[in-house]
Design a protein around this motif. Sequence first.
Motif, PDB file in Angstrom:
ATOM      1  N   ASP A 259     -99.855  62.146 -58.017  1.00  0.00           N
ATOM      2  CA  ASP A 259    -100.299  63.023 -59.103  1.00  0.00           C
ATOM      3  C   ASP A 259     -99.209  64.057 -59.373  1.00  0.00           C
ATOM      4  N   THR A 260     -99.050  64.425 -60.629  1.00  0.00           N
ATOM      5  CA  THR A 260     -98.090  65.462 -61.013  1.00  0.00           C
ATOM      6  C   THR A 260     -98.489  66.051 -62.353  1.00  0.00           C
ATOM      7  N   ASP A 261     -98.083  67.284 -62.583  1.00  0.00           N
ATOM      8  CA  ASP A 261     -98.269  67.872 -63.908  1.00  0.00           C
ATOM      9  C   ASP A 261     -96.925  67.927 -64.642  1.00  0.00           C
ATOM     10  N   TYR A 262     -95.877  67.371 -64.045  1.00  0.00           N
ATOM     11  CA  TYR A 262     -94.527  67.280 -64.605  1.00  0.00           C
ATOM     12  C   TYR A 262     -93.820  68.618 -64.749  1.00  0.00           C
ATOM     13  N   HIS A 263     -94.439  69.714 -64.273  1.00  0.00           N
ATOM     14  CA  HIS A 263     -93.801  71.025 -64.373  1.00  0.00           C
ATOM     15  C   HIS A 263     -93.835  71.817 -63.074  1.00  0.00           C
ATOM     16  N   GLN A 264     -94.996  71.832 -62.396  1.00  0.00           N
ATOM     17  CA  GLN A 264     -95.173  72.716 -61.256  1.00  0.00           C
ATOM     18  C   GLN A 264     -95.287  72.016 -59.906  1.00  0.00           C
ATOM     19  N   TYR A 265     -95.804  70.800 -59.863  1.00  0.00           N
ATOM     20  CA  TYR A 265     -96.025  70.171 -58.562  1.00  0.00           C
ATOM     21  C   TYR A 265     -96.074  68.647 -58.666  1.00  0.00           C
ATOM     22  N   VAL A 266     -95.912  68.021 -57.498  1.00  0.00           N
ATOM     23  CA  VAL A 266     -96.100  66.578 -57.360  1.00  0.00           C
ATOM     24  C   VAL A 266     -96.717  66.317 -55.987  1.00  0.00           C
ATOM     25  N   VAL A 267     -97.655  65.397 -55.951  1.00  0.00           N
ATOM     26  CA  VAL A 267     -98.262  64.919 -54.705  1.00  0.00           C
ATOM     27  C   VAL A 267     -97.845  63.471 -54.570  1.00  0.00           C
ATOM     28  N   GLY A 268     -97.420  63.078 -53.388  1.00  0.00           N
ATOM     29  CA  GLY A 268     -96.969  61.708 -53.207  1.00  0.00           C
ATOM     30  C   GLY A 268     -97.095  61.221 -51.785  1.00  0.00           C
ATOM     31  N   SER A 269     -96.661  59.977 -51.601  1.00  0.00           N
ATOM     32  CA  SER A 269     -96.669  59.389 -50.267  1.00  0.00           C
ATOM     33  C   SER A 269     -95.313  58.752 -50.001  1.00  0.00           C
ATOM     34  N   SER A 270     -94.978  58.693 -48.736  1.00  0.00           N
ATOM     35  CA  SER A 270     -93.739  58.088 -48.281  1.00  0.00           C
ATOM     36  C   SER A 270     -94.092  57.028 -47.252  1.00  0.00           C
TER      37      SER A 270
END
Length: 75
Positions: free
Chosen positions: A10-21
């Motif tokens: 998930d991301t808002d393309y400006h303030q944050y991103v949530v991800g997995s590695s």
Amino acid sequence: MPATSLQFIDTDYHQYVVGSSCVEKDGQHEESFFMWTREKAPSMYMRRRARNALLANGVDPENRMLKGPLIACWG
């Protein structure tokens, strides 16, 4: 060198991103989750949105995340 892949959840393309590695090494699979933000101490809105993104993908942040560094950063 182990095979590593990143997936943005998930991301808002400006303030944050949530991800997995994901890392595959010597026949073992390790998956880690992360949140990158522009702010050192993100707002409760951003934290809630990141948590909801993880929950929507079947990840329970209470059981899967290390609390030490997270609490140390966000208080």
